[in-house]
Design an enzyme around this catalytic site. Structure first.
Site, PDB file in Angstrom:
ATOM      1  N   TRP A 103      -8.823  -5.950  -5.864  1.00  0.00           N
ATOM      2  CA  TRP A 103      -7.834  -5.210  -5.073  1.00  0.00           C
ATOM      3  C   TRP A 103      -6.942  -6.128  -4.257  1.00  0.00           C
ATOM      4  O   TRP A 103      -5.747  -5.871  -4.095  1.00  0.00           O
ATOM      5  CB  TRP A 103      -8.525  -4.159  -4.188  1.00  0.00           C
ATOM      6  CG  TRP A 103      -9.062  -3.049  -5.044  1.00  0.00           C
ATOM      7  CD1 TRP A 103     -10.363  -2.761  -5.288  1.00  0.00           C
ATOM      8  CD2 TRP A 103      -8.296  -2.121  -5.848  1.00  0.00           C
ATOM      9  NE1 TRP A 103     -10.464  -1.711  -6.171  1.00  0.00           N
ATOM     10  CE2 TRP A 103      -9.221  -1.293  -6.526  1.00  0.00           C
ATOM     11  CE3 TRP A 103      -6.932  -1.909  -6.053  1.00  0.00           C
ATOM     12  CZ2 TRP A 103      -8.819  -0.276  -7.400  1.00  0.00           C
ATOM     13  CZ3 TRP A 103      -6.532  -0.891  -6.922  1.00  0.00           C
ATOM     14  CH2 TRP A 103      -7.467  -0.094  -7.575  1.00  0.00           C
ATOM     15  N   ASP A 173      -6.519  -3.826   4.216  1.00  0.00           N
ATOM     16  CA  ASP A 173      -6.684  -2.670   3.335  1.00  0.00           C
ATOM     17  C   ASP A 173      -8.105  -2.135   3.559  1.00  0.00           C
ATOM     18  O   ASP A 173      -9.080  -2.711   3.077  1.00  0.00           O
ATOM     19  CB  ASP A 173      -6.500  -3.111   1.877  1.00  0.00           C
ATOM     20  CG  ASP A 173      -6.854  -2.001   0.885  1.00  0.00           C
ATOM     21  OD1 ASP A 173      -7.172  -0.876   1.320  1.00  0.00           O
ATOM     22  OD2 ASP A 173      -6.810  -2.267  -0.334  1.00  0.00           O
ATOM     23  N   LYS A 197     -11.927   8.138  -0.198  1.00  0.00           N
ATOM     24  CA  LYS A 197     -13.321   7.701  -0.301  1.00  0.00           C
ATOM     25  C   LYS A 197     -14.147   8.254   0.855  1.00  0.00           C
ATOM     26  O   LYS A 197     -14.971   9.129   0.654  1.00  0.00           O
ATOM     27  CB  LYS A 197     -13.393   6.187  -0.383  1.00  0.00           C
ATOM     28  CG  LYS A 197     -12.693   5.668  -1.648  1.00  0.00           C
ATOM     29  CD  LYS A 197     -12.581   4.186  -1.646  1.00  0.00           C
ATOM     30  CE  LYS A 197     -11.654   3.675  -2.736  1.00  0.00           C
ATOM     31  NZ  LYS A 197     -12.197   3.818  -4.084  1.00  0.00           N
TER      32      LYS A 197
HETATM   33  N1  PMP Z   1      -7.718  -0.804  -2.322  1.00  0.00           N
HETATM   34  C1  PMP Z   1      -9.052  -0.665  -2.496  1.00  0.00           C
HETATM   35  C2  PMP Z   1      -9.977  -1.535  -1.687  1.00  0.00           C
HETATM   36  C3  PMP Z   1      -9.545   0.285  -3.391  1.00  0.00           C
HETATM   37  O1  PMP Z   1     -10.869   0.421  -3.558  1.00  0.00           O
HETATM   38  C4  PMP Z   1      -8.644   1.094  -4.125  1.00  0.00           C
HETATM   39  C5  PMP Z   1      -9.104   2.161  -5.099  1.00  0.00           C
HETATM   40  N2  PMP Z   1     -10.359   2.084  -5.563  1.00  0.00           N
HETATM   41  C6  PMP Z   1      -7.281   0.896  -3.932  1.00  0.00           C
HETATM   42  C7  PMP Z   1      -6.849  -0.053  -3.016  1.00  0.00           C
HETATM   43  C8  PMP Z   1      -6.258   1.699  -4.702  1.00  0.00           C
HETATM   44  O2  PMP Z   1      -6.256   2.989  -4.182  1.00  0.00           O
HETATM   45  P1  PMP Z   1      -5.370   4.143  -4.816  1.00  0.00           P
HETATM   46  O3  PMP Z   1      -6.022   4.519  -6.093  1.00  0.00           O
HETATM   47  O4  PMP Z   1      -5.428   5.211  -3.770  1.00  0.00           O
HETATM   48  O5  PMP Z   1      -4.001   3.639  -5.017  1.00  0.00           O
END
Ligand code: PMP
Length: 356
Positions: A103, A173, A197
């Site tokens: 990520w 994030d 989440k």
């Molecule tokens: N950052 C992290 C740490 C994540 O775990 C995720 C999704 N698993 C995201 C960003 C992306 O999130 P989204 O699908 O809401 O765009």
């Protein structure tokens, strides 16, 4: 399938039963509005109350200082990867990213459309998955716009909690750890999270940002990605995701009634301790994240024998424990344990891991 015993998916993730029951009622009729929550106008007084209540609950839960604004924005965390750069680079020539895994790399990659990226901790050359995070090794250029960090890497189950003091704003994030890590917001310039989440359903993100960073926005930023505009319009820039904001307000209320961040962290630690003990006790499984950086939220492990993983997943499904497959890029098993995860189901899973 009938109602499962527990869903361990990484997100959208399990919501507490009482929150789902409240939603069920409000889908038929929301308070004294005469309409379903699905029909509620984003311009209604009741929706303004939902937003104000969500903001004030979050402000209390994370002790957010007065010089920070809380906004809700359509779209999940990925849209924030662009938004962070568009809103926060200002006149700087580069932005810095701590590379901790999938990520953080993706956030850097999307931001690189707008600004040069500098990686810290020297992992950019091989992009191996990081297992030990060593903040004392971070080498951050003081001219950089900000340092972006991902305190919980959801796929590999790597976490760190404390950021060291920095001369540049730190942006985090918190998508997979918001309200599950005890963090001091005043150490950050901004934090953001997709809420699907531990704080609601898909389609919404929350941003907490320090006032002095609101004037860095690039003029080419679309309105719906502008933090300053969301602050000005109190998160109602257009027909915003009313239902997703409402679920987040319910979740914030639930966290508050259930002991706040302290209790969420305590329970996460207890759940994780049980699972890691089980993984470590069975030589068929490996987790090579160093002890200090093992995520208490996403416990990921693998085995050299594919059959062992298949059997464990099958035994878990038999007990109603689903959503345990590792991420498609990592394989193995991953138990994502957000705030709606009862201890009893973790106990059952731990027993299965020990016996596998
Ligand atoms: N950052 C992290 C740490 C994540 O775990 C995720 C999704 N698993 C995201 C960003 C992306 O999130 P989204 O699908 O809401 O765009």
């Amino acid at each position: 399938m009938d109602q499962c015993t527990h869903y361990f998916g990484a997100g959208p993730a399990a919501l507490p039963a009482e929150v789902k029951q409240q939603i069920q009622k409000d889908i038929i009729l929301y308070a004294d509005t005469g309409v379903s929550i699905l029909e509620l106008s984003h311009r209604s007084e009741q929706f303004s109350s939902i937003i104000s209540s969500a903001q004030s609950l979050l402000r209390d839960l994370y002790v957010v200082p007065d010089n920070y604004q809380i906004i809700f924005m359509a779209g999940g965390a990925t849209i924030q990867f662009d938004a962070v750069a568009l809103n926060l680079v200002g006149d700087a020539k580069h932005a810095s990213y701590l590379d901790t895994g999938f990520w953080s790399r993706k956030s850097a990659n999307l931001a690189s459309k707008y600004v040069d990226i500098k990686f810290v901790q020297g992992l950019e050359d091989n992009h191996r998955n990081i297992c030990c995070i060593e903040p004392e090794q971070w080498n951050v250029d003081p001219e950089t716009a900000y340092l972006h960090v991902t305190p919980n890497e959801t796929i590999n189950g790597v976490e760190f909690i404390q950021v060291k003091e920095m001369d540049v704003p730190v942006v985090a994030d918190l998508t997979s750890c918001i309200l599950m890590q005890d963090i001091d917001i005043s150490n950050y310039g901004a934090v953001y999270a997709g809420v699907q989440k531990s704080l609601g359903i898909a389609g919404l993100s929350v941003v907490i940002i320090r006032d002095d960073l609101l004037d860095r926005v690039s003029e080419k930023t679309p309105d719906l990605l502008r933090y300053d505009l969301h602050v000005k319009e109190n998160s109602i820039v257009n027909t915003c995701p009313v239902f997703a904001c409402y679920v987040t307000q319910l979740m914030l209320d639930w966290v508050t009634r259930n002991g706040g961040v302290k209790m969420m962290v305590e329970q996460a630690n207890m759940r994780a301790k049980l699972l890691y003990q089980a993984v470590d006790s069975n030589p068929k499984f490996v987790n090579n994240v160093c002890e200090n950086n093992r995520s208490v939220i996403n416990v990921a492990f693998n085995s050299s024998d594919k059959k062992v993983i298949e059997n464990l997943l099958a035994a878990a499904t038999k007990q109603g424990l689903i959503g345990l497959q590792g991420h498609r890029k990592a394989g193995g098993v991953r138990a994502s344990m957000y705030n709606g995860t009862p201890m009893s189901v973790v106990q059952t899973l731990a027993e299965l891991i020990e016996l596998a």
